[in-house]
Design a protein around this motif. Structure first.
Motif, PDB file in Angstrom:
ATOM      1  N   HIS A  76       0.833  -1.213   0.000  1.00  0.00           N
ATOM      2  CA  HIS A  76       0.000   0.000   0.000  1.00  0.00           C
ATOM      3  C   HIS A  76       0.867   1.262   0.000  1.00  0.00           C
ATOM      4  O   HIS A  76       0.617   2.190  -0.775  1.00  0.00           O
ATOM      5  N   LEU A  77       1.878   1.297   0.879  1.00  0.00           N
ATOM      6  CA  LEU A  77       2.721   2.495   0.981  1.00  0.00           C
ATOM      7  C   LEU A  77       3.580   2.664  -0.271  1.00  0.00           C
ATOM      8  O   LEU A  77       3.723   3.777  -0.789  1.00  0.00           O
TER       9      LEU A  77
ATOM     10  N   ARG B 247      15.695   3.318  -2.925  1.00  0.00           N
ATOM     11  CA  ARG B 247      16.075   3.882  -1.604  1.00  0.00           C
ATOM     12  C   ARG B 247      15.000   4.862  -1.118  1.00  0.00           C
ATOM     13  O   ARG B 247      14.579   4.808   0.036  1.00  0.00           O
ATOM     14  N   GLU B 248      14.571   5.751  -2.003  1.00  0.00           N
ATOM     15  CA  GLU B 248      13.534   6.727  -1.626  1.00  0.00           C
ATOM     16  C   GLU B 248      12.253   6.025  -1.200  1.00  0.00           C
ATOM     17  O   GLU B 248      11.593   6.423  -0.236  1.00  0.00           O
ATOM     18  N   LEU B 249      11.900   4.970  -1.935  1.00  0.00           N
ATOM     19  CA  LEU B 249      10.672   4.219  -1.635  1.00  0.00           C
ATOM     20  C   LEU B 249      10.726   3.641  -0.219  1.00  0.00           C
ATOM     21  O   LEU B 249       9.789   3.806   0.569  1.00  0.00           O
ATOM     22  N   PHE B 250      11.858   2.994   0.100  1.00  0.00           N
ATOM     23  CA  PHE B 250      11.934   2.354   1.419  1.00  0.00           C
ATOM     24  C   PHE B 250      12.181   3.359   2.545  1.00  0.00           C
ATOM     25  O   PHE B 250      11.808   3.087   3.692  1.00  0.00           O
TER      26      PHE B 250
ATOM     27  N   VAL C  14       8.649   4.299   3.320  1.00  0.00           N
ATOM     28  CA  VAL C  14       8.011   3.260   4.149  1.00  0.00           C
ATOM     29  C   VAL C  14       8.534   3.340   5.582  1.00  0.00           C
ATOM     30  O   VAL C  14       7.750   3.336   6.547  1.00  0.00           O
ATOM     31  N   ARG C  15       9.847   3.431   5.735  1.00  0.00           N
ATOM     32  CA  ARG C  15      10.462   3.460   7.074  1.00  0.00           C
ATOM     33  C   ARG C  15       9.935   4.634   7.910  1.00  0.00           C
ATOM     34  O   ARG C  15       9.725   4.500   9.114  1.00  0.00           O
ATOM     35  N   ASP C  16       9.735   5.790   7.271  1.00  0.00           N
ATOM     36  CA  ASP C  16       9.399   7.015   8.008  1.00  0.00           C
ATOM     37  C   ASP C  16       7.902   7.292   8.053  1.00  0.00           C
ATOM     38  O   ASP C  16       7.482   8.292   8.640  1.00  0.00           O
ATOM     39  N   PHE C  17       7.095   6.432   7.438  1.00  0.00           N
ATOM     40  CA  PHE C  17       5.667   6.733   7.326  1.00  0.00           C
ATOM     41  C   PHE C  17       4.963   6.699   8.685  1.00  0.00           C
ATOM     42  O   PHE C  17       5.127   5.757   9.459  1.00  0.00           O
ATOM     43  N   LYS C  18       4.186   7.731   8.938  1.00  0.00           N
ATOM     44  CA  LYS C  18       3.360   7.780  10.153  1.00  0.00           C
ATOM     45  C   LYS C  18       1.933   8.113   9.750  1.00  0.00           C
ATOM     46  O   LYS C  18       1.720   8.757   8.729  1.00  0.00           O
ATOM     47  N   GLY C  19       0.991   7.660  10.551  1.00  0.00           N
ATOM     48  CA  GLY C  19      -0.405   8.018  10.273  1.00  0.00           C
ATOM     49  C   GLY C  19      -1.171   6.863   9.677  1.00  0.00           C
ATOM     50  O   GLY C  19      -0.766   5.697   9.802  1.00  0.00           O
TER      51      GLY C  19
ATOM     52  N   TRP D   7      10.368  -1.759  10.238  1.00  0.00           N
ATOM     53  CA  TRP D   7      11.556  -2.554  10.578  1.00  0.00           C
ATOM     54  C   TRP D   7      12.196  -3.156   9.322  1.00  0.00           C
ATOM     55  O   TRP D   7      13.408  -3.105   9.134  1.00  0.00           O
ATOM     56  N   LEU D   8      11.371  -3.718   8.447  1.00  0.00           N
ATOM     57  CA  LEU D   8      11.891  -4.327   7.221  1.00  0.00           C
ATOM     58  C   LEU D   8      12.518  -3.287   6.303  1.00  0.00           C
ATOM     59  O   LEU D   8      13.554  -3.533   5.682  1.00  0.00           O
ATOM     60  N   ALA D   9      11.890  -2.108   6.207  1.00  0.00           N
ATOM     61  CA  ALA D   9      12.429  -1.041   5.352  1.00  0.00           C
ATOM     62  C   ALA D   9      13.777  -0.572   5.893  1.00  0.00           C
ATOM     63  O   ALA D   9      14.732  -0.392   5.130  1.00  0.00           O
ATOM     64  N   GLU D  10      13.855  -0.413   7.207  1.00  0.00           N
ATOM     65  CA  GLU D  10      15.116   0.016   7.826  1.00  0.00           C
ATOM     66  C   GLU D  10      16.216  -1.022   7.585  1.00  0.00           C
ATOM     67  O   GLU D  10      17.343  -0.689   7.228  1.00  0.00           O
TER      68      GLU D  10
END
Ligand SMILES: [Zn+2]
Length: 160
Positions: free
Chosen positions: A59-60, A105-108, A111-116, A139-142
């Motif tokens: 989704h993200l 890299r931008e995509l993940f 995902v890593r920083d997404f809130k809400g 966690w997976l994105a990081e």
């Protein structure tokens, strides 16, 4: 039936990375599309992603790509592999792993920083909207960014 090309890659030695899986040209239109394997886990040697976090990354990731200022119009598809070790990204044109790496890299990072609220995670917008796991997606994105993509080399960009 013939074995399809992706089953001929030796998954026993495959490392997480960003691989071109295939480049296809539509004989009717001449349109070219490149399919990437964004591999997040070492196949058959590490636990696969659970479906909830795959779903959240889908989704993200799709939302990020469809809104990207330069790539949006070139994205054909983004979605999870059935084996849950990674994602497919399909784009118009013949594109290399080196070309796509900044976008991955931008995509993940997104995902890593997404809130809400996860986009599309509502019953009228998704077939299984409660099946989401944002903390595990983070966690997976990081892990993908720091362990696999940070100083990625040839061996994780091209199928050997
Ligand atoms: Zn969904």
């Amino acid at each position: 039936m013939e074995k399809i090309a992706s089953f001929t890659v030796n998954h026993l030695v495959l490392q997480p990375g960003v691989y071109v899986s295939r480049v296809d040209r539509d004989p009717a239109t001449g349109m070219v599309v490149t399919t990437f394997d964004l591999r997040l886990t070492a196949p058959n040697r590490e636990p696969v992603m659970n479906t909830a976090e795959c779903h959240t990354i889908e989704h993200l990731g799709a939302t990020f790509l469809r809104n990207h200022p330069t790539w949006a119009e070139r994205v054909v598809y983004f979605g999870p592999m059935g084996c849950r070790t990674g994602f497919y990204l399909v784009v118009f044109g013949e594109v290399t792993s080196e070309d796509i790496l900044p976008l991955v890299r931008e995509l993940f990072e997104f995902v890593r920083d997404f809130k809400g609220d996860i986009p599309g995670a509502a019953p009228e917008e998704c077939g299984n909207y409660l099946d989401q796991n944002l903390p595990m997606a983070h966690w997976l994105a990081e892990r993908y960014l720091t362990r696999d993509l940070s100083d990625i080399d040839e061996t994780r960009l091209h199928y050997q």
